[in-house]
Design an enzyme around this catalytic site. Structure first.
Site, PDB file in Angstrom:
ATOM      1  N   CYS A 145       0.817  -1.216   0.000  1.00  0.00           N
ATOM      2  CA  CYS A 145       0.000   0.000   0.000  1.00  0.00           C
ATOM      3  C   CYS A 145       0.851   1.266   0.000  1.00  0.00           C
ATOM      4  CB  CYS A 145      -0.873   0.028   1.238  1.00  0.00           C
ATOM      5  SG  CYS A 145      -1.912  -1.409   1.421  1.00  0.00           S
TER       6      CYS A 145
ATOM      7  N   ARG B  98       5.201  -0.420  -6.261  1.00  0.00           N
ATOM      8  CA  ARG B  98       5.207  -1.143  -4.989  1.00  0.00           C
ATOM      9  C   ARG B  98       4.175  -2.263  -4.955  1.00  0.00           C
ATOM     10  NH1 ARG B  98       7.732   2.280  -0.898  1.00  0.00           N
ATOM     11  NH2 ARG B  98       6.700   1.067   0.678  1.00  0.00           N
TER      12      ARG B  98
ATOM     13  N   TRP C 212      -3.068  -2.755  -1.413  1.00  0.00           N
ATOM     14  CA  TRP C 212      -2.709  -4.160  -1.665  1.00  0.00           C
ATOM     15  C   TRP C 212      -3.486  -4.943  -0.637  1.00  0.00           C
ATOM     16  CZ3 TRP C 212      -0.242  -8.302   0.805  1.00  0.00           C
ATOM     17  CH2 TRP C 212       0.274  -9.294  -0.030  1.00  0.00           C
TER      18      TRP C 212
ATOM     19  N   ASN D  78      -2.008   2.534   5.741  1.00  0.00           N
ATOM     20  CA  ASN D  78      -1.107   1.428   5.383  1.00  0.00           C
ATOM     21  C   ASN D  78      -0.851   0.640   6.652  1.00  0.00           C
ATOM     22  OD1 ASN D  78      -0.854   2.492   2.862  1.00  0.00           O
ATOM     23  ND2 ASN D  78       1.305   3.049   3.031  1.00  0.00           N
ATOM     24  N   GLY D  79      -0.759  -0.683   6.525  1.00  0.00           N
ATOM     25  CA  GLY D  79      -0.465  -1.509   7.690  1.00  0.00           C
ATOM     26  C   GLY D  79      -1.621  -2.433   8.018  1.00  0.00           C
TER      27      GLY D  79
ATOM     28  N   GLU E 214      17.858 -18.198  -6.369  1.00  0.00           N
ATOM     29  CA  GLU E 214      17.495 -16.851  -6.810  1.00  0.00           C
ATOM     30  C   GLU E 214      16.963 -16.881  -8.248  1.00  0.00           C
ATOM     31  OE1 GLU E 214      16.753 -14.168  -5.723  1.00  0.00           O
ATOM     32  OE2 GLU E 214      17.017 -12.731  -7.343  1.00  0.00           O
TER      33      GLU E 214
ATOM     34  N   LYS F 215      13.249 -15.638  -9.474  1.00  0.00           N
ATOM     35  CA  LYS F 215      13.075 -14.610 -10.512  1.00  0.00           C
ATOM     36  C   LYS F 215      12.126 -15.105 -11.593  1.00  0.00           C
ATOM     37  CE  LYS F 215      14.266 -12.155  -9.057  1.00  0.00           C
ATOM     38  NZ  LYS F 215      14.636 -11.397  -7.922  1.00  0.00           N
TER      39      LYS F 215
ATOM     40  N   GLU G 273       8.374 -15.614 -10.217  1.00  0.00           N
ATOM     41  CA  GLU G 273       7.595 -14.461  -9.738  1.00  0.00           C
ATOM     42  C   GLU G 273       7.094 -13.573 -10.858  1.00  0.00           C
ATOM     43  OE1 GLU G 273       9.542 -11.349  -7.420  1.00  0.00           O
ATOM     44  OE2 GLU G 273      11.465 -11.912  -8.262  1.00  0.00           O
TER      45      GLU G 273
ATOM     46  N   HIS H 244      16.740 -37.508  -5.094  1.00  0.00           N
ATOM     47  CA  HIS H 244      16.139 -38.058  -3.871  1.00  0.00           C
ATOM     48  C   HIS H 244      14.639 -37.787  -3.803  1.00  0.00           C
ATOM     49  CE1 HIS H 244      19.976 -39.319  -2.236  1.00  0.00           C
ATOM     50  NE2 HIS H 244      20.480 -38.147  -2.616  1.00  0.00           N
TER      51      HIS H 244
ATOM     52  N   LYS I 247       6.386  -4.534  -4.026  1.00  0.00           N
ATOM     53  CA  LYS I 247       7.827  -4.304  -3.994  1.00  0.00           C
ATOM     54  C   LYS I 247       8.344  -4.306  -2.560  1.00  0.00           C
ATOM     55  CE  LYS I 247      11.885  -3.310  -5.584  1.00  0.00           C
ATOM     56  NZ  LYS I 247      12.634  -4.458  -6.149  1.00  0.00           N
TER      57      LYS I 247
HETATM   58  O1  M6R Z   1      13.187  -5.066   0.551  1.00  0.00           O
HETATM   59  P1  M6R Z   1      13.631  -6.437   0.933  1.00  0.00           P
HETATM   60  O2  M6R Z   1      14.953  -6.808   0.351  1.00  0.00           O
HETATM   61  O3  M6R Z   1      13.588  -6.679   2.417  1.00  0.00           O
HETATM   62  O4  M6R Z   1      12.541  -7.386   0.303  1.00  0.00           O
HETATM   63  C1  M6R Z   1      12.534  -8.755   0.554  1.00  0.00           C
HETATM   64  C2  M6R Z   1      11.737  -9.493  -0.496  1.00  0.00           C
HETATM   65  O5  M6R Z   1      10.389  -9.132  -0.435  1.00  0.00           O
HETATM   66  C3  M6R Z   1      12.269  -9.202  -1.903  1.00  0.00           C
HETATM   67  O6  M6R Z   1      13.629  -9.494  -1.973  1.00  0.00           O
HETATM   68  C4  M6R Z   1      11.524 -10.024  -2.964  1.00  0.00           C
HETATM   69  O7  M6R Z   1      11.730 -11.385  -2.756  1.00  0.00           O
HETATM   70  C5  M6R Z   1      12.002  -9.601  -4.341  1.00  0.00           C
HETATM   71  N1  M6R Z   1      11.346  -8.404  -4.742  1.00  0.00           N
HETATM   72  C6  M6R Z   1      11.799 -10.641  -5.366  1.00  0.00           C
HETATM   73  O8  M6R Z   1      12.384 -10.274  -6.564  1.00  0.00           O
END
Ligand code: M6R
Length: 603
Positions: free
Chosen positions: A2, A27, A74, A100-101, A480, A484, A487, A503, A598
């Site tokens: 948000c 975001r 969000w 927000n929150g 990682e 990527k 997502e 396994h 984000k």
């Molecule tokens: O801002 P942060 O690094 O704490 O965020 C953690 C995760 O939400 C963030 O790394 C997320 O997994 C990535 N945006 C994915 O690409």
């Protein structure tokens, strides 16, 4: 997640709010809304499901005013819908609120105070605005009613409140959720992220948890929980509008992948001197040197970077390192060593899961360091020390340059502590030179974009799932790489330790399943190749990313050699491009994947 914007004291409040919300789009959100009013007490509430463009289509020309608040939502409590979108209004329509929150005790508040009120939606925010109305009905002023409501509400919040009978004021308050006041001449703004209001000002004032701020066009008044006045200097945001624009790039993600060589060079500049020695606060080095175990705590991509950090720190400092997911660590804290040192990795510096761990770490009096990209972010303010990533704003939800920046800064930190401990491996390691080589190698990989795009067409256009496999740091990069891919392209992808596949998970490999093998480590290369053979015999469509010195002619993508400890900084780059092109070819929005935000500011 948000976002909040607000403006008071300018004629074109609507435009400023909408432009601000656009800047917060990255975001992640599912609905948006604005409330605008002014001296004539005209009032407009416009909300929409979907994108800011959809909201804009609903804003007619007469929606004008000098004061207003806006929000991107969000969904947490209640599904994404126009009804649940913010701003929310009280029953008598006097109070208008964005939030927000998460309000944790919203059910209890409803039971205790709001039995007679009829609520329209399912959000916790609606409870808050009705609670303010409830206290106002007992004869309290708006400010006092707001304050009283804050004493009842448990949870995280950044609130911006307008009383439509007094359009000269915006009331704001925060607890655990980010919120800033931006200062202008005869106007002031509020925002949950400085980027949203950079077109209006680059002077901001931070608000501490528990404070309330009365924002008027010509002044702001900050009060602490006891009602004492608080004076706080403003700071100048070191952000440039051009940093947050994508220029000629079609997507931020591609721009941010391309930014990586420059980020590596900036890290060399910021953290080493002309002799190639590291420049890191002595206190950080001494505190880590004195610790008996390092705990890296992070989420998502930052967590994946943490595993590479573990390899670097253990090799150069001889201090054992554990890597933990914030969301698990906070509630299942392992037995800690006697002298633990905590490193929080967070691009945004606002991730709620990590923050709740830091709160506990502080309560127990342990030392902590945050590596973040955002100056003045919550995790930066609340840790003992901060090291900045210097990556420039990362706008695409899929993190790319923050991952490589985190690893590079951890490498510098490992070198600094290693040198302090006279570790021979560290003393022989020329970090400035090696990171400069990395920058040049990333450039050569980026130059091969079109090859990657063609390969992606061959491997990923129709597949439902895919695997990345590797061993050691190649396994860490596989985690990682698969995050990527999944997502943003929505291909179900798993990063696996190459030896572990057989396994159990190998059962999922069928005719045509893409399996990406990452091979950058001499001691495990042959084993990973063996594992690739195993999946190939079961129909897998193998794609090998290998370091030149370990490559074979049949490999699909070859990376020039770099220092063995730093291979993740280069092997991850083709995987970022693979995710980018797979998403593009499937026709999805690269920068704004569904359901994601984000900066994840709720637990
Ligand atoms: O801002 P942060 O690094 O704490 O965020 C953690 C995760 O939400 C963030 O790394 C997320 O997994 C990535 N945006 C994915 O690409």
């Amino acid at each position: 997640m948000c976002g909040i914007v607000g403006i008071i004291g300018k004629d074109n409040a609507t435009d400023i709010l909408v432009q601000g919300l656009e800047k917060l789009e990255y975001r992640g959100y599912d609905s948006a809304g604005i409330f605008v009013t002014g001296k004539e007490q005209e009032e407009y509430l416009v909300k929409s499901l979907g994108r800011i463009a959809d909201l804009q289509n609903k804003i007619s020309p007469e929606v004008q005013g000098t004061v207003g608040i806006g929000h991107t939502r969000w969904a947490t409590h209640g599904k994404p819908s126009e009804r649940n979108a913010h701003p929310h209004t009280s029953s008598n329509r006097q109070f208008i609120l964005v939030h927000n929150g998460v309000i944790e005790n919203f059910e209890e508040i409803k039971q205790e105070f709001l039995q007679t009120k009829s609520l329209e939606g399912e959000t916790d925010t609606e409870i808050a605005v009705h609670l303010i109305e409830h206290f106002a009905e007992t004869g309290l002023s708006t400010k006092e009613a707001f304050k009283k409501a804050l004493t009842v509400i448990n949870g995280s919040y950044a609130f911006a409140l307008i009383d439509k009978n007094d359009p000269d004021t915006i009331y704001v308050a925060k607890n655990k959720s980010p919120l800033l006041i931006g200062l202008g001449e005869d106007f002031n703004v509020i925002c949950s992220d400085a980027m949203a209001m950079l077109t209006e000002t680059n002077h901001f004032v931070e608000i501490a948890d528990g404070e309330m701020v009365i924002v008027k066009a010509d002044k702001i008044v900050i009060e602490d929980q006891k009602g004492n006045l608080v004076y706080r200097e403003s700071y100048e945001a070191q952000l440039d509008l051009s940093d947050i624009e994508k220029g000629t790039y079609p997507y931020y993600m591609l721009k941010e992948i391309d930014d990586q060589p420059a980020v590596m060079r900036r890290i060399v500049q910021e953290y080493t001197n002309t002799l190639g020695e590291t420049i890191i606060d002595e206190k950080i080095i001494e505190t880590i040197t004195a610790s008996d175990r390092i705990y890296i705590v992070a989420c998502g991509t930052s967590y994946n970077a943490g595993w590479v950090g573990k390899a670097l720190l253990e090799k150069m400092t001889n201090i054992p390192v554990e890597v933990h997911l914030s969301s698990e660590f906070g509630y299942n804290m392992p037995l800690l060593s006697e002298k633990p040192f905590f490193i929080f990795l967070s691009q945004s510096g606002e991730t709620a899961d990590s923050r709740q761990v830091l709160v506990q770490v502080n309560e127990q009096g342990f030392s902590s360091l945050t590596l973040t990209n955002v100056v003045g972010s919550t995790l930066s303010r609340e840790a003992d020390y901060t090291l900045l990533l210097h990556a420039g704003p990362e706008i695409a939800v899929a993190s790319t340059k923050a991952y490589t920046a985190q690893i590079a800064v951890l490498a510098v930190l490992a070198k600094a502590v290693g040198d302090n401990k006279r570790n021979q491996f560290s003393l022989d390691f020329d970090i400035a030179h090696e990171l400069s080589v990395i920058a040049a190698v990333i450039e050569t990989i980026i130059d091969e974009k079109m090859l990657i795009s063609q390969l992606v067409e061959e491997y990923l256009t129709t597949t439902r799932n895919a695997f990345y496999i590797g061993r050691g740091v190649d396994y860490y990069v596989s985690m990682e790489a698969s995050l990527k891919l999944k997502e943003i392209s929505y291909i179900q992808a798993e990063g696996f330790a190459a030896g572990e596949l057989k396994h159990g998970t190998i059962a999922l490999v069928e005719e045509g399943t893409p399996v990406f093998g990452i091979i950058t480590d001499k001691k495990t290369a042959a084993h990973t190749r063996g594992n690739l053979k195993e999946v190939e015999s079961r129909g897998a469509h193998n794609f090998v990313i290998a370091l030149a010195s370990l490559s074979k002619e049949t490999d699909q993508f070859i990376i020039p050699d770099v220092h063995p400890l730093l291979t993740p900084l280069v092997s991850v780059v083709p995987t970022q491009l693979i995710a980018y092109f797979a998403t593009l070819q499937r026709g999805y929005d690269v920068d704004k994947p569904r359901n994601l935000a984000k900066s994840v500011t709720v637990e």
